[in-house]
Design a protein around this motif. Structure first.
Motif, PDB file in Angstrom:
ATOM      1  N   PHE A  96       0.833  -1.202   0.000  1.00 33.21           N
ATOM      2  CA  PHE A  96       0.000   0.000   0.000  1.00 33.21           C
ATOM      3  C   PHE A  96       0.871   1.258   0.000  1.00 33.21           C
ATOM      4  CE2 PHE A  96      -2.190   3.271   2.591  1.00 33.21           C
ATOM      5  CZ  PHE A  96      -3.198   3.585   1.690  1.00 33.21           C
ATOM      6  N   VAL A  97       1.954   1.245   0.788  1.00 34.19           N
ATOM      7  CA  VAL A  97       2.873   2.388   0.801  1.00 34.19           C
ATOM      8  C   VAL A  97       3.555   2.527  -0.564  1.00 34.19           C
ATOM      9  CG1 VAL A  97       4.945   3.352   1.873  1.00 34.19           C
ATOM     10  CG2 VAL A  97       3.242   2.213   3.285  1.00 34.19           C
ATOM     11  N   LEU A  98       3.867   1.395  -1.204  1.00 32.82           N
ATOM     12  CA  LEU A  98       4.448   1.445  -2.543  1.00 32.82           C
ATOM     13  C   LEU A  98       3.497   2.143  -3.518  1.00 32.82           C
ATOM     14  CD1 LEU A  98       6.692   0.575  -4.516  1.00 32.82           C
ATOM     15  CD2 LEU A  98       5.484  -1.594  -4.783  1.00 32.82           C
ATOM     16  N   SER A  99       2.207   1.852  -3.413  1.00 29.24           N
ATOM     17  CA  SER A  99       1.229   2.523  -4.266  1.00 29.24           C
ATOM     18  C   SER A  99       1.142   4.016  -3.944  1.00 29.24           C
ATOM     19  CB  SER A  99      -0.135   1.858  -4.085  1.00 29.24           C
ATOM     20  OG  SER A  99      -1.122   2.488  -4.869  1.00 29.24           O
ATOM     21  N   LYS A 100       1.246   4.383  -2.674  1.00 28.66           N
ATOM     22  CA  LYS A 100       1.235   5.796  -2.287  1.00 28.66           C
ATOM     23  C   LYS A 100       2.440   6.534  -2.850  1.00 28.66           C
ATOM     24  CE  LYS A 100       0.525   6.831   1.977  1.00 28.66           C
ATOM     25  NZ  LYS A 100       0.640   6.785   3.453  1.00 28.66           N
ATOM     26  N   VAL A 101       3.592   5.877  -2.884  1.00 31.36           N
ATOM     27  CA  VAL A 101       4.798   6.495  -3.447  1.00 31.36           C
ATOM     28  C   VAL A 101       4.596   6.800  -4.927  1.00 31.36           C
ATOM     29  CG1 VAL A 101       7.205   6.036  -4.057  1.00 31.36           C
ATOM     30  CG2 VAL A 101       6.403   5.543  -1.754  1.00 31.36           C
ATOM     31  N   VAL A 102       4.045   5.834  -5.659  1.00 29.41           N
ATOM     32  CA  VAL A 102       3.798   6.050  -7.090  1.00 29.41           C
ATOM     33  C   VAL A 102       2.803   7.195  -7.290  1.00 29.41           C
ATOM     34  CG1 VAL A 102       2.889   4.989  -9.186  1.00 29.41           C
ATOM     35  CG2 VAL A 102       4.374   3.670  -7.671  1.00 29.41           C
ATOM     36  N   ASP A 103       1.759   7.251  -6.483  1.00 25.96           N
ATOM     37  CA  ASP A 103       0.782   8.337  -6.594  1.00 25.96           C
ATOM     38  C   ASP A 103       1.424   9.689  -6.319  1.00 25.96           C
ATOM     39  OD1 ASP A 103      -1.285   6.616  -7.252  1.00 25.96           O
ATOM     40  OD2 ASP A 103      -1.932   6.335  -5.183  1.00 25.96           O
ATOM     41  N   ALA A 104       2.258   9.746  -5.291  1.00 24.01           N
ATOM     42  CA  ALA A 104       2.910  11.017  -4.942  1.00 24.01           C
ATOM     43  C   ALA A 104       3.854  11.473  -6.055  1.00 24.01           C
ATOM     44  CB  ALA A 104       3.676  10.863  -3.626  1.00 24.01           C
ATOM     45  N   LEU A 105       4.553  10.543  -6.684  1.00 28.42           N
ATOM     46  CA  LEU A 105       5.443  10.905  -7.787  1.00 28.42           C
ATOM     47  C   LEU A 105       4.661  11.403  -8.992  1.00 28.42           C
ATOM     48  CD1 LEU A 105       7.995   7.948  -7.554  1.00 28.42           C
ATOM     49  CD2 LEU A 105       8.435  10.331  -6.983  1.00 28.42           C
ATOM     50  N   ASN A 106       3.555  10.755  -9.292  1.00 27.11           N
ATOM     51  CA  ASN A 106       2.750  11.174 -10.445  1.00 27.11           C
ATOM     52  C   ASN A 106       2.091  12.526 -10.223  1.00 27.11           C
ATOM     53  OD1 ASN A 106       3.373   8.839 -11.864  1.00 27.11           O
ATOM     54  ND2 ASN A 106       1.563   7.731 -11.153  1.00 27.11           N
ATOM     55  N   GLN A 107       1.707  12.811  -8.986  1.00 34.98           N
ATOM     56  CA  GLN A 107       1.046  14.082  -8.676  1.00 34.98           C
ATOM     57  C   GLN A 107       2.029  15.208  -8.409  1.00 34.98           C
ATOM     58  OE1 GLN A 107      -1.745  13.418  -5.471  1.00 34.98           O
ATOM     59  NE2 GLN A 107      -2.577  11.572  -6.429  1.00 34.98           N
ATOM     60  N   GLY A 108       3.328  14.882  -8.313  1.00 36.21           N
ATOM     61  CA  GLY A 108       4.326  15.911  -8.045  1.00 36.21           C
ATOM     62  C   GLY A 108       4.247  16.489  -6.657  1.00 36.21           C
ATOM     63  N   LEU A 109       3.887  15.669  -5.669  1.00 41.01           N
ATOM     64  CA  LEU A 109       3.767  16.151  -4.295  1.00 41.01           C
ATOM     65  C   LEU A 109       5.145  16.492  -3.733  1.00 41.01           C
ATOM     66  CD1 LEU A 109       1.101  13.663  -2.871  1.00 41.01           C
ATOM     67  CD2 LEU A 109       0.750  15.933  -3.847  1.00 41.01           C
ATOM     68  N   PRO A 110       5.212  17.462  -2.813  1.00 37.96           N
ATOM     69  CA  PRO A 110       6.527  17.830  -2.256  1.00 37.96           C
ATOM     70  C   PRO A 110       7.130  16.742  -1.383  1.00 37.96           C
ATOM     71  CG  PRO A 110       4.758  19.011  -1.133  1.00 37.96           C
ATOM     72  CD  PRO A 110       4.129  18.323  -2.303  1.00 37.96           C
ATOM     73  N   ARG A 111       6.294  15.907  -0.776  1.00 38.10           N
ATOM     74  CA  ARG A 111       6.814  14.832   0.068  1.00 38.10           C
ATOM     75  C   ARG A 111       6.393  13.483  -0.509  1.00 38.10           C
ATOM     76  NH1 ARG A 111       5.072  11.242   3.808  1.00 38.10           N
ATOM     77  NH2 ARG A 111       6.585  10.575   5.389  1.00 38.10           N
ATOM     78  N   VAL A 112       7.373  12.651  -0.769  1.00 35.69           N
ATOM     79  CA  VAL A 112       7.125  11.288  -1.232  1.00 35.69           C
ATOM     80  C   VAL A 112       7.382  10.354  -0.053  1.00 35.69           C
ATOM     81  CG1 VAL A 112       7.750   9.520  -2.914  1.00 35.69           C
ATOM     82  CG2 VAL A 112       7.872  11.935  -3.547  1.00 35.69           C
ATOM     83  N   PRO A 113       6.403   9.534   0.358  1.00 35.61           N
ATOM     84  CA  PRO A 113       6.528   8.758   1.610  1.00 35.61           C
ATOM     85  C   PRO A 113       7.429   7.529   1.481  1.00 35.61           C
ATOM     86  CG  PRO A 113       4.430   8.271   0.581  1.00 35.61           C
ATOM     87  CD  PRO A 113       5.069   9.332  -0.271  1.00 35.61           C
ATOM     88  N   VAL A 137       5.860   7.210 -14.034  1.00 39.85           N
ATOM     89  CA  VAL A 137       6.962   7.664 -13.177  1.00 39.85           C
ATOM     90  C   VAL A 137       8.208   7.853 -14.044  1.00 39.85           C
ATOM     91  CG1 VAL A 137       8.428   7.087 -11.226  1.00 39.85           C
ATOM     92  CG2 VAL A 137       5.990   6.525 -11.172  1.00 39.85           C
ATOM     93  N   VAL A 138       8.891   8.967 -13.843  1.00 32.64           N
ATOM     94  CA  VAL A 138      10.091   9.293 -14.607  1.00 32.64           C
ATOM     95  C   VAL A 138      11.284   9.301 -13.662  1.00 32.64           C
ATOM     96  CG1 VAL A 138      11.234  11.014 -16.051  1.00 32.64           C
ATOM     97  CG2 VAL A 138       8.774  10.647 -16.263  1.00 32.64           C
ATOM     98  N   ASN A 139      12.324   8.548 -14.017  1.00 32.54           N
ATOM     99  CA  ASN A 139      13.574   8.526 -13.263  1.00 32.54           C
ATOM    100  C   ASN A 139      14.615   9.403 -13.947  1.00 32.54           C
ATOM    101  OD1 ASN A 139      12.352   6.736 -11.550  1.00 32.54           O
ATOM    102  ND2 ASN A 139      13.447   4.933 -12.275  1.00 32.54           N
ATOM    103  N   LYS A 140      15.648   9.749 -13.209  1.00 32.24           N
ATOM    104  CA  LYS A 140      16.725  10.607 -13.730  1.00 32.24           C
ATOM    105  C   LYS A 140      18.064   9.906 -13.532  1.00 32.24           C
ATOM    106  CE  LYS A 140      14.099  14.773 -12.583  1.00 32.24           C
ATOM    107  NZ  LYS A 140      14.089  16.038 -11.811  1.00 32.24           N
ATOM    108  N   PRO A 141      18.391   8.938 -14.365  1.00 27.53           N
ATOM    109  CA  PRO A 141      19.664   8.223 -14.199  1.00 27.53           C
ATOM    110  C   PRO A 141      20.856   9.087 -14.600  1.00 27.53           C
ATOM    111  CG  PRO A 141      18.525   7.450 -16.149  1.00 27.53           C
ATOM    112  CD  PRO A 141      17.585   8.398 -15.473  1.00 27.53           C
ATOM    113  N   PHE A 142      21.999   8.761 -14.059  1.00 28.74           N
ATOM    114  CA  PHE A 142      23.238   9.449 -14.398  1.00 28.74           C
ATOM    115  C   PHE A 142      24.411   8.510 -14.157  1.00 28.74           C
ATOM    116  CE2 PHE A 142      22.218  10.523 -10.004  1.00 28.74           C
ATOM    117  CZ  PHE A 142      23.371  10.107  -9.344  1.00 28.74           C
ATOM    118  N   THR A 143      25.523   8.834 -14.786  1.00 24.41           N
ATOM    119  CA  THR A 143      26.773   8.100 -14.572  1.00 24.41           C
ATOM    120  C   THR A 143      27.556   8.793 -13.483  1.00 24.41           C
ATOM    121  OG1 THR A 143      26.837   7.367 -16.867  1.00 24.41           O
ATOM    122  CG2 THR A 143      28.905   7.311 -15.644  1.00 24.41           C
TER     123      THR A 143
END
Length: 612
Positions: A273-290, A339-345
């Motif tokens: 359930f927390v995993l689903s909340k994290v995805v929701d927070a990332l999609n909505q652009g919330l300031p705090r991701v749990p 969800v968009v990630n920002k990978p880097f080397t």
């Protein structure tokens, strides 16, 4: 001697969206009733599921890839997982995550069996082969692994099993770490099997009504790929591969879980359930991701919205009995692909790069290595400046400063020739001395310029005579103003002089503040000073009320409630009238401190009645 290092991040040109693929498990049972299929594939990217509100309608989903019932383990690995592994050789992180309800085939997708190996053995075999093929003079690779499980919100080591709950930490570079987790280096696939197979047997599994071997924990395999460059700039790269086999969400009404199984199921469902909340927070652009609300999401912080190339394999079952579990998994997969990630080397560059065979030079004292600025230092002048300038023509203060600076110059020069060399001092002190020496030279240049100006002025005076003296500046005269009428302060009225409140400060002497000026202020400590006659009249007024007032009249006084009012009336009936206000302490339950506080609390009120 260890050299300091600096971190460099090389971002990828484009952000990487989380790749989501769906795998449909082959159907089991008779195919009739609750075993009838409710999901079917449309093409290699789409599927449709019955609408539970109206079975005559279907809902369509589209993903990066869809694998039907006839898809093999190789199809899933080659189509969705293998393309991600190349990023590890570029120093970028990657994550493969299997999600779905219990009994949907997640563990089979990740582990497989000897005849049909899953994602984990295939990925490790290819990764080790890729590092061997890429190793050479330019880059050298090393691979290591760790294996853990999250069981009832406890992080447990599977390579070296123990009941110790390992902490999850984040370093200054925002990397998620598990201190105390066992890490083993592997050089071949046989090394991997010798470590992974016994560790997999340590994972917690149990039997339920829906699955004979149900995973009761989330299993996470961590694989680190380290790279070291063979020539300048001798960079180092580190990449991490996360292979996660999640425990399935469970409906305890159908699994029949009780006791310990019920507790395990609650922990699994909570983390998902927390995993689903994290995805929701990332999609909505919330300031705090749990991320910190669960050990699972804390560990997956790099995979979702972080710096990894992520692939989610959503496993679903076709039977109607799993309809709502399948619908929930499809909804989670649909929102995860946004969800968009920002990978880097990430590269680590040493400040003073050296070849491996030059490590023996590290043992030499650092003082023997000349700094660039020290090599370019100009030699000191042999003749002191005081020998070139006539000190008697200088001002005493200037001449004294010149001699002091010249002594410091000589001390530094003597330390560089006869005494211990300047290079033998610690680097920080050496830089301080060089800085001080540079400041000394600048000051000497300023003094030399001032001396030249004074000599030029003396020569001009000798040739043309002394310069005319400017008249001294006139001093300002004091101006005496005529006498003015001084207003005498008004006398305080009787009401203003009646009560004066003294504010006691913590430090300093007492400051008097009028009652009218101190309105709306809350001082820390108050004292009262009253005129003796008014104080006596106020006490008489209170005493009269104590002797003649009823219970209702007494409750009008401060600090007197119904209980104390009844005690006062009862004492008055037994012992007669009060002779003075302080006699209140004779009542049982009233102390002398309470009696004094009562007088202070009511004296102002009675005084106000007198003034009115």
């Amino acid at each position: 001697m260890a050299t300091s290092q600096r971190l460099r991040r090389v971002p990828v040109k484009e952000h990487a969206r989380v790749q989501v693929c769906v795998r449909l498990r082959p159907g089991v049972g008779t195919g009739q009733g609750q075993d009838a299929p409710c999901v079917r594939g449309v093409d290699s990217h789409s599927l449709e599921i019955l609408n539970w509100r109206n079975e005559m309608e279907t809902m369509k989903y589209r993903f990066d890839a869809f694998y039907g019932e006839k898809a093999t383990q190789k199809d899933i690995y080659v189509g969705s997982v293998q393309p991600v592994l190349r990023h590890l050789l570029e120093g970028q992180n990657a994550s493969i995550l299997a999600y779905g309800p219990t009994g949907a085939g997640k563990t089979h997708t990740m582990l497989g069996n000897p005849d049909q190996p899953g994602v984990i053995p295939r990925a490790l075999r290819d990764l080790l082969q890729m590092t061997r093929n890429s190793s050479g003079d330019e880059w050298k690779y090393s691979v290591s692994m760790s294996y853990l499980e999250i069981y009832q919100e406890k992080v447990l080591d599977l390579l070296e099993p123990s009941l110790h709950d390992l902490p999850i930490r984040e370093d200054r570079n925002h990397h998620i770490l598990v201190p105390g987790l066992t890490q083993k280096e592997i050089t071949s696939f046989s090394d991997f099997e010798s470590l992974f197979l016994p560790a997999s047997a340590n994972r917690t599994v149990a039997s339920t009504k829906l699955n004979q071997r149900s995973s009761r924990s989330h299993a996470v395999l961590l694989v680190w790929v380290s790279q070291t460059q063979g020539w300048p700039p001798y960079a180092r790269r580190a990449a991490k591969l996360c292979l996660i086999d999640l425990a399935g969400s469970e409906d305890n009404r159908r699994t029949g879980n009780k006791g310990l199984r019920l507790k395990e199921s609650g922990a699994i469902n909570t983390s998902l359930f927390v995993l689903s909340k994290v995805v929701d927070a990332l999609n909505q652009g919330l300031p705090r991701v749990p991320y910190r609300d669960s050990k699972l999401t804390r560990l997956l912080q790099d995979s979702l919205g972080g710096t990894a190339h992520s692939v989610i394999v959503a496993n679903i079952a076709p039977e109607k009995r799993y309809y709502f579990d399948t619908l929930t998994s499809l909804n989670f997969a649909a929102k995860s692909k946004q969800v968009v990630n920002k990978p880097f080397t990430q590269e680590t560059l040493p400040d003073m790069a050296k070849r491996p065979h030059e490590d023996s030079r590290d043992a030499e004292p650092e003082a023997k290595r000349l700094c660039f600025e020290e090599e370019n230092q100009t030699p000191l002048e042999d003749k002191p400046l005081s020998s070139l300038i006539a000190l008697e023509n200088l001002e005493p203060a200037v001449a004294q400063q010149l001699l002091r600076l010249e002594a410091l110059e000589k001390e530094n020069k003597r330390a560089g020739s006869h005494g211990p060399p300047l290079l033998n001092t610690p680097r920080k002190e050496r830089q301080g001395l060089l800085k001080q020496l540079g400041e000394t030279r600048e000051k000497l240049k300023v003094l030399e310029e001032r001396q030249r100006e004074m000599e030029a002025k003396a020569a001009w005076n000798k040739e043309h005579g002394p310069a005319p003296q400017l008249p001294p500046k006139l001093r300002k005269k004091a101006v005496v103003l005529p006498l003015q009428k001084v207003q005498t302060p008004k006398k305080k009225t009787q009401e203003e002089d009646t009560v004066t409140i003294i504010q006691q400060k913590r430090r300093g002497r007492k400051r008097k503040t009028s009652i009218l000026d101190s309105e709306n202020k809350a001082p820390t400590k108050w004292e009262m000073a009253l005129r003796p006659d008014l104080l006596a009249r106020g006490k008489e007024n209170i005493l009269a009320l104590l002797n003649t007032g009823s219970e209702k009249d007494l409750t009008a006084l401060h600090q007197i409630g119904k209980k104390k009012a009844r005690l006062i009336v009862a004492w008055r009936d037994l012992h007669g009238l009060f002779e003075k206000v302080e006699d209140l302490e004779k009542i049982e339950g009233v102390s002398a401190t309470q009696a004094a506080s009562f007088v202070k609390a009511n004296i102002l009120n009675s005084l106000g009645n007198l003034l009115n």
